[in-house]
Design a protein around this motif. Structure first.
Motif, PDB file in Angstrom:
ATOM      1  N   SER A  67     105.791  11.320 -25.926  1.00  0.00           N
ATOM      2  CA  SER A  67     106.857  12.162 -26.474  1.00  0.00           C
ATOM      3  C   SER A  67     106.455  13.626 -26.696  1.00  0.00           C
ATOM      4  CB  SER A  67     107.413  11.551 -27.764  1.00  0.00           C
ATOM      5  OG  SER A  67     106.393  11.416 -28.744  1.00  0.00           O
ATOM      6  N   PRO A  68     105.212  13.944 -27.140  1.00  0.00           N
ATOM      7  CA  PRO A  68     104.864  15.371 -27.260  1.00  0.00           C
ATOM      8  C   PRO A  68     104.947  16.110 -25.926  1.00  0.00           C
ATOM      9  CG  PRO A  68     103.305  14.023 -28.485  1.00  0.00           C
ATOM     10  CD  PRO A  68     104.138  13.083 -27.677  1.00  0.00           C
ATOM     11  N   ILE A  69     104.520  15.446 -24.844  1.00  0.00           N
ATOM     12  CA  ILE A  69     104.613  16.067 -23.517  1.00  0.00           C
ATOM     13  C   ILE A  69     106.074  16.264 -23.132  1.00  0.00           C
ATOM     14  CG2 ILE A  69     104.016  15.814 -21.076  1.00  0.00           C
ATOM     15  CD1 ILE A  69     101.689  14.019 -21.951  1.00  0.00           C
ATOM     16  N   ALA A  70     106.894  15.254 -23.423  1.00  0.00           N
ATOM     17  CA  ALA A  70     108.329  15.353 -23.113  1.00  0.00           C
ATOM     18  C   ALA A  70     108.976  16.509 -23.870  1.00  0.00           C
ATOM     19  CB  ALA A  70     109.021  14.037 -23.455  1.00  0.00           C
ATOM     20  N   SER A  77     104.639   6.334 -16.828  1.00  0.00           N
ATOM     21  CA  SER A  77     105.357   7.592 -16.613  1.00  0.00           C
ATOM     22  C   SER A  77     105.285   8.000 -15.145  1.00  0.00           C
ATOM     23  CB  SER A  77     104.793   8.702 -17.505  1.00  0.00           C
ATOM     24  OG  SER A  77     103.452   8.990 -17.180  1.00  0.00           O
ATOM     25  N   LEU A  78     104.133   7.756 -14.500  1.00  0.00           N
ATOM     26  CA  LEU A  78     104.000   8.022 -13.063  1.00  0.00           C
ATOM     27  C   LEU A  78     104.973   7.154 -12.276  1.00  0.00           C
ATOM     28  CD1 LEU A  78     102.611   9.220 -10.549  1.00  0.00           C
ATOM     29  CD2 LEU A  78     100.861   7.431 -10.775  1.00  0.00           C
ATOM     30  N   ASN A  79     105.086   5.880 -12.676  1.00  0.00           N
ATOM     31  CA  ASN A  79     105.994   4.958 -12.008  1.00  0.00           C
ATOM     32  C   ASN A  79     107.445   5.399 -12.164  1.00  0.00           C
ATOM     33  OD1 ASN A  79     107.714   2.219 -12.143  1.00  0.00           O
ATOM     34  ND2 ASN A  79     105.942   1.885 -10.830  1.00  0.00           N
ATOM     35  N   TRP A  80     107.834   5.742 -13.380  1.00  0.00           N
ATOM     36  CA  TRP A  80     109.209   6.189 -13.640  1.00  0.00           C
ATOM     37  C   TRP A  80     109.524   7.466 -12.862  1.00  0.00           C
ATOM     38  CZ3 TRP A  80     109.416   5.678 -19.746  1.00  0.00           C
ATOM     39  CH2 TRP A  80     109.481   4.321 -20.073  1.00  0.00           C
ATOM     40  N   PHE A  81     108.593   8.430 -12.903  1.00  0.00           N
ATOM     41  CA  PHE A  81     108.817   9.708 -12.223  1.00  0.00           C
ATOM     42  C   PHE A  81     108.954   9.512 -10.716  1.00  0.00           C
ATOM     43  CE2 PHE A  81     107.180  13.517 -10.074  1.00  0.00           C
ATOM     44  CZ  PHE A  81     108.050  14.478 -10.582  1.00  0.00           C
ATOM     45  N   THR A  82     108.091   8.671 -10.152  1.00  0.00           N
ATOM     46  CA  THR A  82     108.137   8.417  -8.707  1.00  0.00           C
ATOM     47  C   THR A  82     109.445   7.753  -8.311  1.00  0.00           C
ATOM     48  OG1 THR A  82     105.723   8.174  -8.681  1.00  0.00           O
ATOM     49  CG2 THR A  82     106.928   7.352  -6.765  1.00  0.00           C
ATOM     50  N   THR A  88      93.054   1.199 -33.434  1.00  0.00           N
ATOM     51  CA  THR A  88      91.653   1.395 -33.068  1.00  0.00           C
ATOM     52  C   THR A  88      91.563   2.368 -31.895  1.00  0.00           C
ATOM     53  OG1 THR A  88      91.626  -0.434 -31.474  1.00  0.00           O
ATOM     54  CG2 THR A  88      91.149  -0.966 -33.775  1.00  0.00           C
ATOM     55  N   ARG A  89      90.389   2.925 -31.723  1.00  0.00           N
ATOM     56  CA  ARG A  89      90.194   3.883 -30.627  1.00  0.00           C
ATOM     57  C   ARG A  89      90.405   3.209 -29.275  1.00  0.00           C
ATOM     58  NH1 ARG A  89      84.715   7.541 -29.529  1.00  0.00           N
ATOM     59  NH2 ARG A  89      85.532   8.632 -27.690  1.00  0.00           N
ATOM     60  N   ARG A  90      89.908   1.968 -29.156  1.00  0.00           N
ATOM     61  CA  ARG A  90      90.051   1.257 -27.879  1.00  0.00           C
ATOM     62  C   ARG A  90      91.510   1.027 -27.530  1.00  0.00           C
ATOM     63  NH1 ARG A  90      91.272  -3.549 -26.128  1.00  0.00           N
ATOM     64  NH2 ARG A  90      90.365  -4.336 -24.163  1.00  0.00           N
ATOM     65  N   SER A  91      92.292   0.533 -28.508  1.00  0.00           N
ATOM     66  CA  SER A  91      93.705   0.257 -28.230  1.00  0.00           C
ATOM     67  C   SER A  91      94.470   1.544 -27.933  1.00  0.00           C
ATOM     68  CB  SER A  91      94.345  -0.482 -29.411  1.00  0.00           C
ATOM     69  OG  SER A  91      94.293   0.296 -30.589  1.00  0.00           O
ATOM     70  N   ALA A  92      94.105   2.633 -28.603  1.00  0.00           N
ATOM     71  CA  ALA A  92      94.760   3.913 -28.348  1.00  0.00           C
ATOM     72  C   ALA A  92      94.476   4.391 -26.928  1.00  0.00           C
ATOM     73  CB  ALA A  92      94.302   4.960 -29.359  1.00  0.00           C
ATOM     74  N   VAL A  93      93.230   4.205 -26.478  1.00  0.00           N
ATOM     75  CA  VAL A  93      92.868   4.600 -25.111  1.00  0.00           C
ATOM     76  C   VAL A  93      93.620   3.746 -24.091  1.00  0.00           C
ATOM     77  CG1 VAL A  93      90.990   4.640 -23.416  1.00  0.00           C
ATOM     78  CG2 VAL A  93      90.610   5.524 -25.726  1.00  0.00           C
ATOM     79  N   VAL A  94      93.681   2.444 -24.346  1.00  0.00           N
ATOM     80  CA  VAL A  94      94.380   1.534 -23.429  1.00  0.00           C
ATOM     81  C   VAL A  94      95.863   1.882 -23.350  1.00  0.00           C
ATOM     82  CG1 VAL A  94      95.092  -0.862 -23.064  1.00  0.00           C
ATOM     83  CG2 VAL A  94      92.741  -0.349 -23.734  1.00  0.00           C
ATOM     84  N   ILE A  95      96.488   2.115 -24.495  1.00  0.00           N
ATOM     85  CA  ILE A  95      97.908   2.461 -24.522  1.00  0.00           C
ATOM     86  C   ILE A  95      98.143   3.819 -23.858  1.00  0.00           C
ATOM     87  CG2 ILE A  95      99.803   3.126 -26.063  1.00  0.00           C
ATOM     88  CD1 ILE A  95      98.920   0.865 -27.910  1.00  0.00           C
ATOM     89  N   GLY A  96      97.211   4.746 -24.059  1.00  0.00           N
ATOM     90  CA  GLY A  96      97.328   6.049 -23.402  1.00  0.00           C
ATOM     91  C   GLY A  96      97.286   5.924 -21.888  1.00  0.00           C
ATOM     92  N   VAL A 129     105.249  -0.801 -25.464  1.00  0.00           N
ATOM     93  CA  VAL A 129     105.999   0.254 -24.772  1.00  0.00           C
ATOM     94  C   VAL A 129     106.453   1.324 -25.764  1.00  0.00           C
ATOM     95  CG1 VAL A 129     108.042   0.788 -23.394  1.00  0.00           C
ATOM     96  CG2 VAL A 129     106.735  -1.260 -22.909  1.00  0.00           C
ATOM     97  N   THR A 130     106.799   0.925 -26.982  1.00  0.00           N
ATOM     98  CA  THR A 130     107.151   1.908 -28.012  1.00  0.00           C
ATOM     99  C   THR A 130     105.978   2.834 -28.267  1.00  0.00           C
ATOM    100  OG1 THR A 130     108.588   0.261 -29.067  1.00  0.00           O
ATOM    101  CG2 THR A 130     108.085   2.238 -30.324  1.00  0.00           C
ATOM    102  N   ALA A 131     104.778   2.259 -28.359  1.00  0.00           N
ATOM    103  CA  ALA A 131     103.577   3.068 -28.568  1.00  0.00           C
ATOM    104  C   ALA A 131     103.323   3.990 -27.374  1.00  0.00           C
ATOM    105  CB  ALA A 131     102.376   2.151 -28.799  1.00  0.00           C
ATOM    106  N   GLU A 132     103.610   3.495 -26.175  1.00  0.00           N
ATOM    107  CA  GLU A 132     103.402   4.307 -24.972  1.00  0.00           C
ATOM    108  C   GLU A 132     104.320   5.523 -24.949  1.00  0.00           C
ATOM    109  OE1 GLU A 132     103.983   1.461 -21.834  1.00  0.00           O
ATOM    110  OE2 GLU A 132     102.482   0.140 -22.738  1.00  0.00           O
ATOM    111  N   VAL A 133     105.613   5.309 -25.183  1.00  0.00           N
ATOM    112  CA  VAL A 133     106.544   6.446 -25.148  1.00  0.00           C
ATOM    113  C   VAL A 133     106.318   7.369 -26.349  1.00  0.00           C
ATOM    114  CG1 VAL A 133     108.303   5.345 -23.725  1.00  0.00           C
ATOM    115  CG2 VAL A 133     108.369   5.023 -26.206  1.00  0.00           C
ATOM    116  N   LEU A 134     105.785   6.811 -27.441  1.00  0.00           N
ATOM    117  CA  LEU A 134     105.427   7.645 -28.590  1.00  0.00           C
ATOM    118  C   LEU A 134     104.321   8.625 -28.199  1.00  0.00           C
ATOM    119  CD1 LEU A 134     105.670   8.315 -31.618  1.00  0.00           C
ATOM    120  CD2 LEU A 134     103.984   6.503 -32.051  1.00  0.00           C
ATOM    121  N   MET A 135     103.346   8.139 -27.437  1.00  0.00           N
ATOM    122  CA  MET A 135     102.258   9.009 -26.981  1.00  0.00           C
ATOM    123  C   MET A 135     102.745  10.043 -25.969  1.00  0.00           C
ATOM    124  SD  MET A 135      98.810   6.745 -26.569  1.00  0.00           S
ATOM    125  CE  MET A 135      97.862   6.260 -28.014  1.00  0.00           C
TER     126      MET A 135
END
Length: 298
Positions: A185-188, A82-87, A67-75, A177-183
């Protein structure tokens, strides 16, 4: 072996990996943090996807972003983690591992504040005292060093907000978390494409760096699976208590192995934080015992 014992052992193993991971990333300090983050994202995606396929739960990814809501939340969760990992990776390279450990000590108290603000959770007097003491510790450290502990604050805030966002998801931690890193991955892929296109990039330059970058995916994924396993078998109060092993190991690595500076201002601030956590943990344990007694009373 009883299930609760297995859960505690899994939680200890999880926090030990998290607590000692700074040593791993210190060995990669010659590689830019953004490149390490890109590899960590891609290889953890491969690891998580493999786990879901083995478990027969790969289709749950479609539910996670269905759903759009879940996609926004996961995004949003993806950006925060990613901010946490990078920091965290950057803090190791800058010689700020002590400050990073402070961030993960502060995190539980930040979560308490966010729970009160976002979910209108009521705070007891002891919890308010613990949060106030933690705030005073940050102010003291800022005044003593002449600069705010930004790394600690970013780590604590990003992880705290990540927890708030994740409360809006109905899927389990591994799937989310799989969905998060999937989103991510294009940036990576773009980051690595630009890096290698400009003649840089550490992957494939030597086998040691290549293997370590690949293993960063397992280093990311395995603790989360252990955490998920533990959370289903032990009380939340136990999970919260054992979690302090993570920043404690980070602190010991920073001071004893990396030999980072630990001033009198650090000592005062950490003493305040440890006192605040002791108050908070004691209060949480008492509330947990009271809740269990109420649940079993006729």
């Amino acid at each position: 072996m009883r299930e609760p014992v297995k859960g505690v052992l899994a939680m200890v193993a999880c926090c030990t990996v998290w607590g000692l991971s700074s040593i791993y990333y210190k060995l990669l300090e010659h590689i830019p943090p953004i490149e390490i983050l890109a590899h960590r994202t891609l290889w953890s995606l491969i690891f998580f996807a493999f786990v879901l396929v083995v478990q027969g739960r790969f289709r749950m990814l479609l539910t996670a972003v269905g759903t759009r809501r879940s996609a926004v939340v996961i995004g949003a969760a993806a950006l925060l983690i990613s901010l946490n990992w990078f920091t965290f990776i950057t803090s190791i390279q800058l010689g700020k591992a002590v400050e990073a450990s402070l961030g993960y000590y502060i995190f539980p108290l930040v979560s308490v504040i966010m729970g009160a603000i976002v979910f209108k959770e009521r705070l007891g007097r002891v919890q308010i005292l613990a949060v106030g003491l933690a705030a005073l510790a940050v102010i003291t450290l800022t005044a003593g060093l002449g600069v705010a502990p930004w790394i600690a604050l970013v780590l604590a805030m990003s992880f705290g907000l990540y927890g708030v966002v994740k409360k809006g998801l109905s899927v389990g931690p591994v799937v989310s978390v799989t969905a998060e890193v999937l989103m991510l991955s294009p940036i990576a892929l773009v980051v690595l494409g630009l890096t290698h296109g400009q003649g840089g990039g550490s992957f494939a330059s030597n086998w040691q760096d290549s293997l370590m970058l690949i293993f960063s995916g397992i280093l990311t994924g395995l603790p989360l699976i252990l955490f998920s396993y533990a959370a289903k078998r032990v009380m939340l109060s136990t999970v919260g208590l054992v979690q302090y092993l993570n920043p404690s190991l980070q602190f010991l690595v920073a001071t004893l192995i990396f030999r980072e500076a630990f001033s009198v201002w650090h000592a005062i601030a950490f003493a305040m934080i440890w006192t605040a956590l002791a108050l908070y943990t004691t209060s949480a344990l008492r509330q947990d015992k009271a809740a269990r007694r109420a649940a079993i009373s006729p």
